[in-house]
Design an enzyme around this catalytic site. Structure first.
Site, PDB file in Angstrom:
ATOM      1  CE  LYS A  58      -4.670   0.051   0.375  1.00 39.74           C
ATOM      2  NZ  LYS A  58      -5.332  -0.726   1.454  1.00 39.74           N
TER       3      LYS A  58
ATOM      4  CE  LYS B 142      -3.970   3.827   2.279  1.00 41.43           C
ATOM      5  NZ  LYS B 142      -5.207   3.326   2.926  1.00 41.43           N
TER       6      LYS B 142
ATOM      7  CD  GLU C 262      -8.801  -0.838   0.770  1.00 40.57           C
ATOM      8  OE1 GLU C 262      -7.881  -1.098  -0.044  1.00 40.57           O
ATOM      9  OE2 GLU C 262      -8.643  -0.885   1.994  1.00 40.57           O
TER      10      GLU C 262
ATOM     11  CB  SER D 259      -0.886  -0.035   1.253  1.00 42.66           C
ATOM     12  OG  SER D 259      -1.624   1.160   1.377  1.00 42.66           O
TER      13      SER D 259
ATOM     14  CE  LYS E 116      -7.365  -2.421   6.789  1.00 38.98           C
ATOM     15  NZ  LYS E 116      -7.478  -0.949   6.855  1.00 38.98           N
TER      16      LYS E 116
ATOM     17  N   GLY F 218      -4.266  -4.377   6.100  1.00 37.61           N
ATOM     18  CA  GLY F 218      -3.217  -4.177   7.093  1.00 37.61           C
ATOM     19  C   GLY F 218      -3.384  -2.836   7.768  1.00 37.61           C
TER      20      GLY F 218
ATOM     21  CG  ASP G 159     -10.579  -0.905   4.962  1.00 33.83           C
ATOM     22  OD1 ASP G 159     -10.860  -1.457   6.040  1.00 33.83           O
ATOM     23  OD2 ASP G 159      -9.480  -0.308   4.805  1.00 33.83           O
TER      24      ASP G 159
ATOM     25  CG  ASP H 262      -7.751   2.317   0.688  1.00 32.26           C
ATOM     26  OD1 ASP H 262      -8.901   2.798   0.796  1.00 32.26           O
ATOM     27  OD2 ASP H 262      -7.146   1.784   1.640  1.00 32.26           O
TER      28      ASP H 262
HETATM   29  O1  OSB Z   1      -7.186   1.810   4.624  1.00 33.10           O
HETATM   30  O2  OSB Z   1      -6.158  -0.012   4.319  1.00 33.10           O
HETATM   31  C1  OSB Z   1      -6.245   1.084   4.878  1.00 33.10           C
HETATM   32  C2  OSB Z   1      -3.090   1.684   6.971  1.00 33.10           C
HETATM   33  C3  OSB Z   1      -3.642   2.250   8.095  1.00 33.10           C
HETATM   34  C4  OSB Z   1      -4.996   2.448   8.155  1.00 33.10           C
HETATM   35  C5  OSB Z   1      -5.815   2.092   7.073  1.00 33.10           C
HETATM   36  C6  OSB Z   1      -5.268   1.519   5.942  1.00 33.10           C
HETATM   37  C7  OSB Z   1      -3.872   1.335   5.884  1.00 33.10           C
HETATM   38  C8  OSB Z   1      -3.181   0.827   4.707  1.00 33.10           C
HETATM   39  C9  OSB Z   1      -1.800   0.220   4.931  1.00 33.10           C
HETATM   40  O3  OSB Z   1      -3.588   0.913   3.588  1.00 33.10           O
HETATM   41  C10 OSB Z   1      -1.848  -1.257   4.901  1.00 33.10           C
HETATM   42  C11 OSB Z   1      -0.560  -1.856   5.431  1.00 33.10           C
HETATM   43  O4  OSB Z   1       0.410  -1.935   4.675  1.00 33.10           O
HETATM   44  O5  OSB Z   1      -0.528  -2.245   6.622  1.00 33.10           O
HETATM   45 MG    MG Z   2      -8.389   0.707   3.240  1.00 37.44          MG
END
Ligand code: OSB
Ligand code: MG
Length: 370
Positions: free
Chosen positions: A161, A163, A214, A135, A263, A291, A239, A189
């Site tokens: 992924k 953001k 996402e 991510s 998660k 994650g 999510d 995402d």
């Molecule tokens: O939205 O998936 C998410 C990290 C912190 C809070 C929300 C998210 C995320 C990530 C990172 O996208 C995922 C990771 O590499 O742990």
């Molecule tokens: Mg997410």
């Protein structure tokens, strides 16, 4: 197993690079670690609540408080002897799912260590390694983003992924496709940064063959996601909205998503996460493991979960070095784009004593009555 007490530790780990999403930037991991001490065993849990309530309503100081003040007394009074007892004992407490997950994880780890059984085996995992995605946060420029994508692809990550947020969506996606081609697995995402009124803008992502988008809309906007899913070609994945197996079933029935990010912290435990997996599998909905920038403790549990058969897409289960210079546990290292599923009892990993000592900023011991 008889629990003698619980230690609540706070650890501060600097991130190797700051992580920016539509809701803000983070340069340090402030984790709450739960250590259950039983007569015949010990177990570790990690609370994924972030420092600020910007992803969901939970935040780490609040999780710490609710565990100490309301959860541990119930665990003690209920004579909790197994991970499966935790959610029922805490059911009267509303919300605080990340806090509940940390307690369940620690009790389950202690139980499984004593029984010589792995998390993966307990959850029903079928694989010995899981494919890893990464991510990538919002960067200062497209050039910097392309550098990062190049670095992660070289490291072997099997899925990227990005953001996104309003003003940072079509341009970075187009740039990544132009530079790295249509073959790479690519998804985005939004962390709830859009509204249904942005459907036209989000449809501009259609030509790029994304695996999924996402959480484009607000956490509680199930109807909006169902409507959006009819207006764009990119599959909608949820999510933040998915808070339980029941909610997952409703979201699927409504057409609000065709893919689910699982998660454990967001749904209240690894046992509930398995139920989300089961509900999705029964509907033919692919899932993948999300994650929360976990240390090696949470990562070990996530990798075990991601080894269940319904996890048919690469997860945000990245190697330790994507997050930390030094992880709490021996590092998770990518091999051919995969992380190994730990096979030892419980989580199969333990914090390194010297690292723990170095990064712990506070600890308190809660003794259970004999
Ligand atoms: O939205 O998936 C998410 C990290 C912190 C809070 C929300 C998210 C995320 C990530 C990172 O996208 C995922 C990771 O590499 O742990
Ligand atoms: Mg997410």
């Amino acid at each position: 197993m008889k629990i003698e007490g619980v230690e609540l530790l706070r650890v501060h780990l600097p991130l190797v690079s700051s992580f920016e999403t539509s809701s803000g930037s983070q340069s340090e991991k402030d984790a709450l670690v739960v250590r259950v001490v039983a007569d015949d065993s010990e177990g570790w849990g990690e609370c994924v609540a972030m420092a600020q309530p910007v992803y969901t309503s939970e935040y780490v100081d609040g999780a710490h408080e609710v565990i100490r003040r309301f959860m541990l007394p119930r665990i003690a009074a209920g004579r909790c002897t197994s991970g499966a007892m935790v959610a029922p004992l805490l059911a009267a407490l509303k919300g605080h799912r990340m806090a509940k997950t940390a307690v369940e994880m620690a009790v389950l780890d202690a139980e499984l260590r004593a029984a010589g059984r792995s998390f993966a085996s307990y959850l029903g995992a079928e694989r010995t390694s899981v494919p890893s995605g990464v991510s990538i946060g919002i960067t200062a420029s497209v050039a910097e983003l392309l550098d990062q994508v190049a670095r992660y692809l070289e490291a072997g990550y099997l899925r990227i992924k990005l953001k996104v947020k309003p003003g940072w969506d079509v341009e970075p996606v187009r740039a990544v496709r132009e530079r790295f081609g249509d073959e790479i697995l690519l998804q985005v995402d939004a962390n709830a940064a859009y509204t249904l009124g942005d459907a036209g803008q989000l449809a501009r992502l259609d030509p790029f063959g994304l695996l999924l988008i996402e959480q484009p809309l607000a956490e509680d906007d199930m109807g909006g996601h169902a409507e959006l899913a009819r207006l764009i070609r990119t599959p909608v994945c949820l999510d933040e909205s998915i808070t339980s197996a029941r909610v997952a079933a409703d979201a699927i029935a409504l057409g609000a998503c065709s893919i689910v990010n699982i998660k454990a912290g967001r749904v209240g435990g690894y046992i509930e996460a398995r139920r989300v997996h089961d509900v999705c599998s029964a509907s033919g909905v692919p899932v993948w493991c999300g994650g929360m920038l976990e240390t090696g403790l949470g990562r070990a549990a996530n990798v075990a979960l991601a080894a269940l058969p319904g996890f048919s897409l690469p997860g945000d289960t990245s190697g330790s070095d994507r997050y930390f210079e030094t992880d709490l546990t021996p590092p998770f290292v990518l091999t051919s784009g995969h992380l190994p599923v730990p096979t030892g009892p419980g989580l199969g990993v333990e914090p390194l004593e010297d690292v723990m000592k170095e990064v712990t900023v506070s600890s308190e011991w809660v003794s259970f009555p004999g």
